[in-house]
Scaffold this motif. Structure first.
Motif, PDB file in Angstrom:
ATOM      1  N   GLN A 122      40.196 -11.859  31.588  1.00  0.00           N
ATOM      2  CA  GLN A 122      41.529 -11.279  31.521  1.00  0.00           C
ATOM      3  C   GLN A 122      41.778 -10.875  30.071  1.00  0.00           C
ATOM      4  OE1 GLN A 122      43.378 -15.436  32.304  1.00  0.00           O
ATOM      5  NE2 GLN A 122      45.028 -14.234  31.438  1.00  0.00           N
ATOM      6  N   GLN A 123      42.684  -9.950  29.876  1.00  0.00           N
ATOM      7  CA  GLN A 123      42.970  -9.512  28.508  1.00  0.00           C
ATOM      8  C   GLN A 123      43.529 -10.686  27.700  1.00  0.00           C
ATOM      9  OE1 GLN A 123      45.662  -6.351  29.757  1.00  0.00           O
ATOM     10  NE2 GLN A 123      44.263  -4.837  28.919  1.00  0.00           N
ATOM     11  N   TRP A 124      42.835 -11.116  26.647  1.00  0.00           N
ATOM     12  CA  TRP A 124      41.514 -10.743  26.191  1.00  0.00           C
ATOM     13  C   TRP A 124      40.720 -12.011  25.977  1.00  0.00           C
ATOM     14  CZ3 TRP A 124      45.901  -8.049  24.605  1.00  0.00           C
ATOM     15  CH2 TRP A 124      45.900  -6.681  24.876  1.00  0.00           C
ATOM     16  N   GLN A 125      40.397 -12.714  27.037  1.00  0.00           N
ATOM     17  CA  GLN A 125      39.680 -13.968  26.896  1.00  0.00           C
ATOM     18  C   GLN A 125      38.921 -14.309  28.172  1.00  0.00           C
ATOM     19  OE1 GLN A 125      42.260 -17.336  26.268  1.00  0.00           O
ATOM     20  NE2 GLN A 125      43.748 -16.659  27.775  1.00  0.00           N
ATOM     21  N   LEU A 189      39.445  -3.770  34.463  1.00  0.00           N
ATOM     22  CA  LEU A 189      37.981  -3.803  34.393  1.00  0.00           C
ATOM     23  C   LEU A 189      37.516  -4.514  33.128  1.00  0.00           C
ATOM     24  CD1 LEU A 189      36.861  -0.214  35.492  1.00  0.00           C
ATOM     25  CD2 LEU A 189      36.325  -2.344  36.653  1.00  0.00           C
ATOM     26  N   HIS A 190      36.592  -5.445  33.294  1.00  0.00           N
ATOM     27  CA  HIS A 190      35.930  -6.100  32.173  1.00  0.00           C
ATOM     28  C   HIS A 190      34.427  -6.036  32.419  1.00  0.00           C
ATOM     29  CE1 HIS A 190      39.693  -7.655  30.561  1.00  0.00           C
ATOM     30  NE2 HIS A 190      39.998  -8.130  31.757  1.00  0.00           N
ATOM     31  N   LEU A 228      35.777  -1.041  28.150  1.00  0.00           N
ATOM     32  CA  LEU A 228      37.008  -0.826  27.388  1.00  0.00           C
ATOM     33  C   LEU A 228      38.190  -1.328  28.211  1.00  0.00           C
ATOM     34  CD1 LEU A 228      38.339   0.252  24.859  1.00  0.00           C
ATOM     35  CD2 LEU A 228      38.473   2.503  25.935  1.00  0.00           C
ATOM     36  N   CYS A 229      38.688  -2.524  27.853  1.00  0.00           N
ATOM     37  CA  CYS A 229      39.705  -3.187  28.673  1.00  0.00           C
ATOM     38  C   CYS A 229      41.076  -3.186  28.014  1.00  0.00           C
ATOM     39  CB  CYS A 229      39.270  -4.618  28.980  1.00  0.00           C
ATOM     40  SG  CYS A 229      39.048  -5.667  27.528  1.00  0.00           S
ATOM     41  N   ALA A 235      38.259  -7.887  20.805  1.00  0.00           N
ATOM     42  CA  ALA A 235      38.569  -9.291  20.535  1.00  0.00           C
ATOM     43  C   ALA A 235      38.235 -10.193  21.717  1.00  0.00           C
ATOM     44  CB  ALA A 235      40.045  -9.445  20.184  1.00  0.00           C
ATOM     45  N   MET A 236      37.809  -9.609  22.828  1.00  0.00           N
ATOM     46  CA  MET A 236      37.505 -10.407  24.022  1.00  0.00           C
ATOM     47  C   MET A 236      36.083 -10.950  23.898  1.00  0.00           C
ATOM     48  SD  MET A 236      38.053  -9.417  27.990  1.00  0.00           S
ATOM     49  CE  MET A 236      37.557 -10.507  29.316  1.00  0.00           C
TER      50      MET A 236
END
Length: 451
Positions: A122-125, A189-190, A228-229, A235-236
């Motif tokens: 999930q943004q960003w972890q 999308l990740h 590109l999330c 930072a992910m």
């Protein structure tokens, strides 16, 4: 003639760069060496075509250059040439595709003995879920996702009660054991990628994708999101630690289960009152803070955040940088708390104190610009800066703006967040660098003060 020379030099330069370049594959640390072989075959096929086409083009440019006494020969068809071109192209394409198809067939067939781990993006972890003693992952549903249940585990599914939950972005794997990693996204999308493992896969909202591998080399490796999330996509990041089976089992046993995570441990505020007496010398007897002592207000901070920071100070994860003089002071004070129970008691007492009426010290910021910066912060810290313990993101409202500013500067300058065990700090260090200068920080804090 000049163009022909340039084409030849282009080929020679490309070959020199290819063979002399220091940028090459990261060291292989999994069973997927066949992927390297497939990529190398592609390099050789496309490299041979690149050389042949450009050398032939250079030859044609020179051989058939314009001369007044020569006229061009018109030949619309040449079946022999076309047959040779089709045959050579077919062989080249087959040479590139066939190895990839063979590897893909192995990639989609997971060994029966592989253990299963779920990676959630999930943004960003990143966060992770492992089966408990029953060897099965419980069912999940987005309707069950909440601050206390960030994985969305079905509380009525008994198979999920013993699921091991890793809220940290660090995953441990045992060496030489095949593992299937199921991939799930909670928002956009990740992509889960570890360069040394040579495998990666997209996380698609609404679907569960997967990859599998066998780690073959002890070490610590970076997890990257290669999709590109969002603005802070870079930072992910996370880590994979490959270790012995015994170390892996110790790590698993130290993690919380879903059942235990639902049973919140609350300290005794009455016991915490006596322990807090030392803290009050700087932070105030009501936890109101004292800027003259460089002591921020405590009664407005998130309980989970305070507990984690006290542990970090005690373990040397925070407060060891030579430029962090205030952090060094806090590390010494945190060591006065004997154990986790003492930390829980102090935090419980601080939570019982009235929230202070803070005075803004930053007034030169632009609120509208600050709102633009806060969009990224709000993804974790909440749209109103209320914090989200499930994302390890403390509340921002109710904190002294001068304290937040100092911490953002510390993150930007590498004074805080560089310890290899401070996974949340490393993420904040990357996020803080989105703020270009001190004025951007002031703009952001002006907006937070308005919440």
């Amino acid at each position: 003639m000049l163009l022909a020379i340039v084409l030849v030099l282009l080929v020679v330069g490309s070959l020199v760069f290819h063979f002399m370049s220091p940028w090459w594959f990261t060291p292989l640390a999994s069973n997927w060496g066949s992927i390297d072989s497939t990529i190398n075959i592609t390099f050789w096929v496309t490299g041979a075509v690149f050389i042949a086409v450009n050398i032939f083009l250079a030859y044609c440019v020179y051989r058939y250059r314009h001369q007044h006494h020569r006229r061009s020969h018109y030949e619309p068809e040449n079946k022999k040439l076309e047959t040779w071109l089709m045959a050579i192209t077919t062989v080249g394409v087959a040479a590139m595709l066939a190895p990839g198809l063979i590897v893909w067939a192995k990639f989609v067939e997971v060994p029966a003995e592989a253990h299963v781990i779920e990676a959630v993006g999930q943004q960003w972890q990143w966060s992770f879920r492992l089966p408990g003693k029953d060897g099965k992952l419980g069912t999940v549903d987005t309707r069950h996702i909440s601050a206390s249940n960030p994985f969305g585990i079905n509380p009525n599914d008994s198979a999920g009660l013993d699921d091991v939950l890793v809220f940290d972005s660090e995953l441990h794997l045992p060496i030489d054991k095949p593992v299937k990693i199921e991939l799930r996204s909670k928002d956009v999308l990740h992509n889960f990628a570890v360069s040394e493992f040579r495998v990666k896969m997209d996380l698609v909202p609404g679907l569960v994708s997967y990859l599998w591998l066998t780690p073959t080399k002890l070490g610590r490796y970076d997890i990257l999101c290669m999709e590109l999330c969002g603005l802070a996509h870079y930072a992910m990041r996370g880590n994979v630690v490959v270790e012995s089976e015994a170390d892996y089992q110790r790590w698993v046993n130290s993690q919380a289960t879903f059942a235990s995570s639902q049973q919140r441990v609350v300290g005794d505020a009455q016991l915490g009152k006596a322990l807090y007496a030392t803290c009050g010398g700087c932070h105030g007897q009501q936890g109101e803070g004292n800027r003259a002592m460089n002591a921020p207000a405590l009664s407005g901070q998130s309980a989970s955040y305070m507990a984690r920071q006290l542990v970090n100070f005690k373990q040397g994860i925070r407060g060891q940088h030579p430029k962090d003089s205030y952090g060094q002071q806090m590390a010494a004070m945190a060591n006065l708390l004997a154990d986790q129970s003492a930390i829980d008691h102090v935090v419980a007492y601080i939570q019982s104190l009235p929230k202070p009426q803070l005075t803004a010290t930053i007034s030169n910021g632009d609120r509208q610009s600050g709102h633009g910066y806060f969009v990224n912060c709000g993804a974790c810290h909440g749209s109103q800066g209320e914090g989200n313990s499930a994302l390890n993101a403390p509340a921002l409202v109710g904190l002294d703006d001068w304290y937040i500013k100092r911490q953002l500067l510390n993150f930007k300058q590498g004074i805080r967040g560089t310890h290899n065990k401070d996974t949340h700090g490393r993420q904040m260090m990357l996020m803080a660098r989105l703020l270009n200068d001190e004025q951007a920080i002031d703009d952001l804090l002006t907006y937070i003060n308005s919440l």
